[in-house]
Design a protein around this motif. Structure first.
Motif, PDB file in Angstrom:
ATOM      1  N   ASP A 165      18.496  48.024  39.237  1.00  0.00           N
ATOM      2  CA  ASP A 165      18.245  46.898  40.131  1.00  0.00           C
ATOM      3  C   ASP A 165      17.576  47.364  41.419  1.00  0.00           C
ATOM      4  O   ASP A 165      17.456  48.561  41.693  1.00  0.00           O
ATOM      5  CB  ASP A 165      19.534  46.121  40.433  1.00  0.00           C
ATOM      6  CG  ASP A 165      20.610  46.976  41.104  1.00  0.00           C
ATOM      7  OD1 ASP A 165      20.259  47.957  41.801  1.00  0.00           O
ATOM      8  OD2 ASP A 165      21.800  46.663  40.945  1.00  0.00           O
ATOM      9  N   ASP A 166      17.117  46.396  42.209  1.00  0.00           N
ATOM     10  CA  ASP A 166      16.369  46.710  43.433  1.00  0.00           C
ATOM     11  C   ASP A 166      17.190  47.532  44.418  1.00  0.00           C
ATOM     12  O   ASP A 166      16.684  48.470  45.043  1.00  0.00           O
ATOM     13  CB  ASP A 166      15.895  45.417  44.115  1.00  0.00           C
ATOM     14  CG  ASP A 166      14.723  44.779  43.399  1.00  0.00           C
ATOM     15  OD1 ASP A 166      14.136  45.436  42.512  1.00  0.00           O
ATOM     16  OD2 ASP A 166      14.389  43.621  43.703  1.00  0.00           O
ATOM     17  N   GLU A 167      18.468  47.190  44.574  1.00  0.00           N
ATOM     18  CA  GLU A 167      19.301  47.874  45.569  1.00  0.00           C
ATOM     19  C   GLU A 167      19.450  49.354  45.241  1.00  0.00           C
ATOM     20  O   GLU A 167      19.335  50.223  46.122  1.00  0.00           O
ATOM     21  CB  GLU A 167      20.681  47.217  45.652  1.00  0.00           C
ATOM     22  CG  GLU A 167      21.592  47.856  46.696  1.00  0.00           C
ATOM     23  CD  GLU A 167      22.961  47.216  46.756  1.00  0.00           C
ATOM     24  OE1 GLU A 167      23.747  47.605  47.638  1.00  0.00           O
ATOM     25  OE2 GLU A 167      23.249  46.333  45.923  1.00  0.00           O
ATOM     26  N   SER A 168      19.691  49.659  43.961  1.00  0.00           N
ATOM     27  CA  SER A 168      19.846  51.045  43.552  1.00  0.00           C
ATOM     28  C   SER A 168      18.552  51.822  43.743  1.00  0.00           C
ATOM     29  O   SER A 168      18.555  52.953  44.257  1.00  0.00           O
ATOM     30  CB  SER A 168      20.293  51.112  42.089  1.00  0.00           C
ATOM     31  OG  SER A 168      20.336  52.444  41.633  1.00  0.00           O
ATOM     32  N   ARG A 194      16.081  51.115  45.773  1.00  0.00           N
ATOM     33  CA  ARG A 194      15.822  51.228  47.207  1.00  0.00           C
ATOM     34  C   ARG A 194      16.643  52.379  47.816  1.00  0.00           C
ATOM     35  O   ARG A 194      16.137  53.166  48.608  1.00  0.00           O
ATOM     36  CB  ARG A 194      16.151  49.911  47.899  1.00  0.00           C
ATOM     37  CG  ARG A 194      15.645  49.828  49.340  1.00  0.00           C
ATOM     38  CD  ARG A 194      16.103  48.598  50.084  1.00  0.00           C
ATOM     39  NE  ARG A 194      16.425  47.457  49.254  1.00  0.00           N
ATOM     40  CZ  ARG A 194      15.538  46.575  48.799  1.00  0.00           C
ATOM     41  NH1 ARG A 194      14.263  46.710  49.106  1.00  0.00           N
ATOM     42  NH2 ARG A 194      15.912  45.561  48.047  1.00  0.00           N
ATOM     43  N   ASN A 195      17.907  52.475  47.425  1.00  0.00           N
ATOM     44  CA  ASN A 195      18.770  53.532  47.956  1.00  0.00           C
ATOM     45  C   ASN A 195      18.266  54.915  47.568  1.00  0.00           C
ATOM     46  O   ASN A 195      18.323  55.860  48.368  1.00  0.00           O
ATOM     47  CB  ASN A 195      20.206  53.343  47.458  1.00  0.00           C
ATOM     48  CG  ASN A 195      20.908  52.166  48.106  1.00  0.00           C
ATOM     49  OD1 ASN A 195      20.531  51.744  49.200  1.00  0.00           O
ATOM     50  ND2 ASN A 195      21.915  51.625  47.444  1.00  0.00           N
ATOM     51  N   THR A 216      12.496  46.139  52.574  1.00  0.00           N
ATOM     52  CA  THR A 216      12.519  44.705  52.282  1.00  0.00           C
ATOM     53  C   THR A 216      11.788  44.318  51.002  1.00  0.00           C
ATOM     54  O   THR A 216      11.909  43.191  50.552  1.00  0.00           O
ATOM     55  CB  THR A 216      11.906  43.910  53.445  1.00  0.00           C
ATOM     56  OG1 THR A 216      10.595  44.426  53.744  1.00  0.00           O
ATOM     57  CG2 THR A 216      12.776  44.019  54.698  1.00  0.00           C
ATOM     58  N   ARG A 218      11.607  53.391  38.855  1.00  0.00           N
ATOM     59  CA  ARG A 218      12.761  52.571  38.478  1.00  0.00           C
ATOM     60  C   ARG A 218      13.284  53.034  37.117  1.00  0.00           C
ATOM     61  O   ARG A 218      12.508  53.217  36.167  1.00  0.00           O
ATOM     62  CB  ARG A 218      12.362  51.096  38.415  1.00  0.00           C
ATOM     63  CG  ARG A 218      13.557  50.155  38.221  1.00  0.00           C
ATOM     64  CD  ARG A 218      13.104  48.718  38.027  1.00  0.00           C
ATOM     65  NE  ARG A 218      12.393  48.195  39.181  1.00  0.00           N
ATOM     66  CZ  ARG A 218      12.980  47.591  40.210  1.00  0.00           C
ATOM     67  NH1 ARG A 218      14.294  47.456  40.219  1.00  0.00           N
ATOM     68  NH2 ARG A 218      12.262  47.130  41.221  1.00  0.00           N
ATOM     69  N   LYS A 224      27.808  54.449  45.370  1.00  0.00           N
ATOM     70  CA  LYS A 224      27.317  54.489  46.747  1.00  0.00           C
ATOM     71  C   LYS A 224      27.935  55.605  47.580  1.00  0.00           C
ATOM     72  O   LYS A 224      27.341  56.058  48.555  1.00  0.00           O
ATOM     73  CB  LYS A 224      27.579  53.141  47.435  1.00  0.00           C
ATOM     74  CG  LYS A 224      26.776  51.985  46.842  1.00  0.00           C
ATOM     75  CD  LYS A 224      27.095  50.685  47.560  1.00  0.00           C
ATOM     76  CE  LYS A 224      26.307  49.524  46.964  1.00  0.00           C
ATOM     77  NZ  LYS A 224      26.613  48.233  47.625  1.00  0.00           N
ATOM     78  N   ASN A 253      31.033  50.173  42.776  1.00  0.00           N
ATOM     79  CA  ASN A 253      30.242  50.259  44.005  1.00  0.00           C
ATOM     80  C   ASN A 253      30.581  51.524  44.798  1.00  0.00           C
ATOM     81  O   ASN A 253      29.697  52.176  45.361  1.00  0.00           O
ATOM     82  CB  ASN A 253      30.467  49.025  44.868  1.00  0.00           C
ATOM     83  CG  ASN A 253      29.835  47.781  44.277  1.00  0.00           C
ATOM     84  OD1 ASN A 253      28.932  47.863  43.442  1.00  0.00           O
ATOM     85  ND2 ASN A 253      30.306  46.615  44.679  1.00  0.00           N
ATOM     86  N   THR A 274      10.789  43.844  47.062  1.00  0.00           N
ATOM     87  CA  THR A 274      11.567  43.566  45.863  1.00  0.00           C
ATOM     88  C   THR A 274      10.652  43.617  44.642  1.00  0.00           C
ATOM     89  O   THR A 274       9.434  43.559  44.758  1.00  0.00           O
ATOM     90  CB  THR A 274      12.232  42.178  45.932  1.00  0.00           C
ATOM     91  OG1 THR A 274      11.208  41.175  46.092  1.00  0.00           O
ATOM     92  CG2 THR A 274      13.218  42.087  47.085  1.00  0.00           C
TER      93      THR A 274
END
Length: 366
Positions: free
Chosen positions: A162-165, A167-168, A59, A76, A313, A309, A61
């Motif tokens: 970005d955060d999503e990448s 995080r993954n 969660t 990052r 992914k 995507n 960011t």
């Protein structure tokens, strides 16, 4: 965690548990005394909830996610600059000479292999849209220079991860520990290089003690030659001239001497993914107010997002599905219906080979 502790919930609880005989009506001394305090308490719960969210990878960011990622030695990825092969006629410009096109500035550079290229001064993928043979205008007068033009793209620029990448990548490392030169370890090494979005790892691709990485950049396209060379040098430098030839194609093979991240005896090969071009064609039924070119551009943008995507992914099991493309078309504004949907001229899914990465070539809308 504390989302139920709203001002209204807290106020209701306090009023319900007030001593008997106390006037709890709105405007009473008791009501006015507690309402201000409970506003502060409710905000405190909101702040605590936010703090808790920032303490977990799932969660967090921004900078908080950077901190959580650093605990697992994941950083990052920084933005990188777009590079283009430089073509010129006449006098060779001095290294560092500045050129521009459409408000963007580039510097003239030379790599260690003797290749001239233009490098964007501003990092990010915004510099990736220049076509080959576009004139490069020198900022200063260069005596003897007849012309300068941009060649094919040498290395795509990328935005800050970005955060999503991020995080993954952290979750991948946690769920599949990278250690002792296992498959995940190679993937982690490759994807730690700025500008690499995904690395598809193939052990034993050319016999024992060989590993191949197929590299995809952060835009979902094949990595450029310079980035491939950077990954090769980082994981397993290739200075001995070792090669592997399969189906007429020759690959560079690392020395296997342990001078990079790879273990001694492990021969690593980095290659750019092969661009598998996808053409989407269909017959469209549009609304009366629709502008055909606008609808086509919207379809193209949606397709590019879908492919990107999927590539970033699902890099191990990519399939461009007719049904998925149909679902995309059904959501396009002013596109009432469609028929005769085809991918590369056929009504069937496209399954890329291990070295392939799907890239949208064009959208044909009749």
């Amino acid at each position: 965690m504390f989302e139920d502790y709203t001002y209204e919930r807290l106020l209701e609880d306090v009023l319900h548990n007030a001593p008997k005989g106390i006037d709890t009506r709105q405007g009473s001394i008791f009501y006015d005394a507690i309402s201000g305090i409970l506003l502060k308490v409710a905000k405190l719960y909101t702040d605590i909830d936010s703090i808790v969210e920032m303490t977990t990878v799932a969660t967090a960011t921004g900078e908080a996610l950077d901190t959580r990622a650093s605990e697992y030695a994941v950083k990052r990825l920084s933005a990188t600059k777009a590079k283009y092969y430089a073509l010129f006629e006449g006098t060779t410009p001095n290294i560092g000479e500045r050129f521009y096109y459409d408000g963007a500035y580039f510097s003239f550079q030379l790599d260690e292999k003797g290749v001239f290229y233009f490098e964007a001064e501003k990092a990010g993928k915004s510099g990736n849209d220049i076509y080959a043979d576009t004139p490069a205008v020198p900022v200063n007068n260069i005596e003897g220079l007849i012309s300068a033009t941009f060649g094919e793209i040498y290395e795509r620029g990328s935005d800050t991860e970005d955060d999503e990448s991020l995080r993954n990548r952290v979750i991948e490392k946690i769920s599949g520990p990278a250690e002792n030169g296992n498959k995940q370890h190679y993937k982690t090494w490759c994807e730690s290089i700025d500008g690499v979005g995904r690395a598809r790892i193939f052990p034993l691709w050319y016999g024992e003690n060989t590993v191949k990485a197929v590299l995809i950049d952060t835009t979902g396209k094949p990595c450029g030659a310079a980035k491939v060379a950077e990954v090769q040098d980082y994981v397993d430098p290739a200075s001995k001239g070792l090669t592997a030839t399969i189906n007429g194609k020759t690959y560079v093979v690392g020395d296997g001497l342990g001078n990079g991240k790879a273990n001694i005896g492990a021969h690593f090969t980095a290659v750019a993914a092969n661009a598998l071009e996808i053409t989407v064609s269909f017959t469209a039924e549009l609304t009366n107010e629709a502008v055909k070119d606008t609808v086509k551009q919207e379809v193209q943008k949606a397709m590019e997002t879908y492919i990107k995507n999927m590539v970033l992914k699902e890099s191990e099991n990519m399939v461009v599905r007719v049904s998925a493309v149909g679902a995309i078309l059904s959501k396009v504004k002013n596109l009432v219906d469609y028929t005769n949907l085809q991918l590369n001229g056929a009504i069937k899914n496209i399954i890329p080979k291990e070295d392939d990465v799907p890239v949208l070539k064009e959208v044909i809308m009749e």
